[in-house]
Write an enzyme that holds these catalytic residues in place. Sequence first.
Site, mmCIF file in Angstrom:
data_model
loop_
_atom_site.group_PDB
_atom_site.id
_atom_site.type_symbol
_atom_site.label_atom_id
_atom_site.label_comp_id
_atom_site.label_asym_id
_atom_site.label_seq_id
_atom_site.Cartn_x
_atom_site.Cartn_y
_atom_site.Cartn_z
ATOM 1 N N ASN A 6 20.688 -11.230 49.866
ATOM 2 C CA ASN A 6 19.613 -12.076 50.396
ATOM 3 C C ASN A 6 18.821 -12.652 49.224
ATOM 4 O O ASN A 6 18.294 -11.904 48.399
ATOM 5 C CB ASN A 6 18.704 -11.247 51.313
ATOM 6 C CG ASN A 6 17.660 -12.096 52.013
ATOM 7 O OD1 ASN A 6 16.963 -12.883 51.380
ATOM 8 N ND2 ASN A 6 17.543 -11.944 53.315
ATOM 9 N N HIS A 43 16.828 -16.424 55.118
ATOM 10 C CA HIS A 43 16.046 -16.406 56.355
ATOM 11 C C HIS A 43 15.255 -17.705 56.435
ATOM 12 O O HIS A 43 14.331 -17.922 55.651
ATOM 13 C CB HIS A 43 15.103 -15.197 56.352
ATOM 14 C CG HIS A 43 14.340 -15.023 57.631
ATOM 15 N ND1 HIS A 43 13.573 -13.902 57.892
ATOM 16 C CD2 HIS A 43 14.210 -15.815 58.730
ATOM 17 C CE1 HIS A 43 13.010 -14.019 59.083
ATOM 18 N NE2 HIS A 43 13.376 -15.178 59.608
ATOM 19 N N HIS A 50 9.424 -19.397 52.493
ATOM 20 C CA HIS A 50 10.310 -19.431 51.329
ATOM 21 C C HIS A 50 11.421 -20.458 51.549
ATOM 22 O O HIS A 50 11.305 -21.582 51.095
ATOM 23 C CB HIS A 50 10.836 -18.036 50.947
ATOM 24 C CG HIS A 50 11.149 -17.121 52.093
ATOM 25 N ND1 HIS A 50 12.072 -17.405 53.068
ATOM 26 C CD2 HIS A 50 10.651 -15.886 52.388
ATOM 27 C CE1 HIS A 50 12.148 -16.399 53.915
ATOM 28 N NE2 HIS A 50 11.284 -15.464 53.543
ATOM 29 N N GLU A 70 19.552 -16.188 58.758
ATOM 30 C CA GLU A 70 18.690 -15.473 59.689
ATOM 31 C C GLU A 70 17.640 -16.438 60.228
ATOM 32 O O GLU A 70 17.102 -17.254 59.481
ATOM 33 C CB GLU A 70 18.002 -14.305 58.983
ATOM 34 C CG GLU A 70 18.956 -13.270 58.425
ATOM 35 C CD GLU A 70 18.244 -12.198 57.625
ATOM 36 O OE1 GLU A 70 18.827 -11.112 57.471
ATOM 37 O OE2 GLU A 70 17.108 -12.448 57.155
ATOM 38 N N THR A 102 6.975 -8.987 56.472
ATOM 39 C CA THR A 102 8.428 -9.014 56.552
ATOM 40 C C THR A 102 8.809 -8.606 57.970
ATOM 41 O O THR A 102 7.954 -8.168 58.749
ATOM 42 C CB THR A 102 9.059 -8.071 55.507
ATOM 43 O OG1 THR A 102 10.487 -8.192 55.548
ATOM 44 C CG2 THR A 102 8.663 -6.619 55.752
ATOM 45 N N HIS A 215 17.589 -4.106 55.768
ATOM 46 C CA HIS A 215 16.123 -4.099 55.764
ATOM 47 C C HIS A 215 15.613 -2.875 55.018
ATOM 48 O O HIS A 215 15.846 -1.738 55.418
ATOM 49 C CB HIS A 215 15.487 -4.130 57.154
ATOM 50 C CG HIS A 215 14.027 -4.523 57.082
ATOM 51 N ND1 HIS A 215 13.626 -5.823 56.877
ATOM 52 C CD2 HIS A 215 12.897 -3.790 57.112
ATOM 53 C CE1 HIS A 215 12.306 -5.867 56.813
ATOM 54 N NE2 HIS A 215 11.834 -4.649 56.936
ATOM 55 N N GLY A 237 18.202 -7.654 49.681
ATOM 56 C CA GLY A 237 17.605 -8.742 48.919
ATOM 57 C C GLY A 237 16.450 -8.340 48.037
ATOM 58 O O GLY A 237 16.523 -8.429 46.823
ATOM 59 N N HIS A 238 15.362 -7.868 48.636
ATOM 60 C CA HIS A 238 14.125 -7.662 47.883
ATOM 61 C C HIS A 238 14.311 -6.724 46.701
ATOM 62 O O HIS A 238 13.811 -6.993 45.595
ATOM 63 C CB HIS A 238 13.027 -7.133 48.808
ATOM 64 C CG HIS A 238 11.697 -7.005 48.152
ATOM 65 N ND1 HIS A 238 11.292 -5.838 47.544
ATOM 66 C CD2 HIS A 238 10.695 -7.904 47.970
ATOM 67 C CE1 HIS A 238 10.084 -6.017 47.030
ATOM 68 N NE2 HIS A 238 9.700 -7.255 47.274
#
Length: 262
Positions: A6, A43, A50, A70, A102, A215, A237-238
């Site tokens: 992500n 997303h 973003h 997403e 989030t 997640h 991702g993060h």
Amino acid sequence: MRFGLNIDHIVTLREVRKTYEPEILEALFIAKNTHKVDLITIHLREDKRHIQNEDVLRLLEISPLPINIECSINAEITDFLCSLKNKPSKVTIVPENRNEVTTEGGLDCSLKGLEEVIRAYHNKGIEVSLFVDPLKDALHFAKEHQVKQVEFHTGVYANLHNALYSNANNQIHAISTLKDKCPKELKEELHNAFLQLRRMSKEAFFMGIVVCAGHGLNYSNVKELLKIPSLRELNIGHSVVSKAVLVGLEKAILEMAQLIKR
């Protein structure tokens, strides 16, 4: 195990200054050139905090990797994605709240309009996945509506693991509901969260539904999920982007890939 990267938060950095860098396409090709990333996840939020529509168009036009988008069931976003000449490999329908930092949980499958949005994507030949909590009702809804993939929300598992095995509870953004729990209680809840993910992954497998997950996953808590044999894809991702700030994107990707592609 498929590794979905992500890249939302690469774009978050760009949008903070409303400038042109970091370049999303450069991130795409760094990921591609590692030969470890199987798909790119983005997303497209209603609030466009973003990823922007233009990012979607550019990625779909030139990406050598499959793109997983997403999004909520917002009509404007649904119409935009259904109108695209270059289609995403799949659309993952997620819950969305403009006030959230989030995504806070899985999709409510009784949500008004959800069935119509699934049909709209299917009519355009776009594969649909549902971002859901690991529950039987969600799996039965997916099966009933010819949805062949689900992505299990791993936030509960991830937060418990972080609270127990990292210094998350001592940080400025510690989760208040976990901060005061004793290690024994955290361990029991973590065990139950993992068992639920494993049970529902097995249930989905026997129903013919492909199981993905994501997640809150990071370099510490992801390893336990590899013990779930019916889990086919992880979207992360993060934590990768956070590490990339310190060590570079290529190295951050390779370190995660080394964990999940053993």
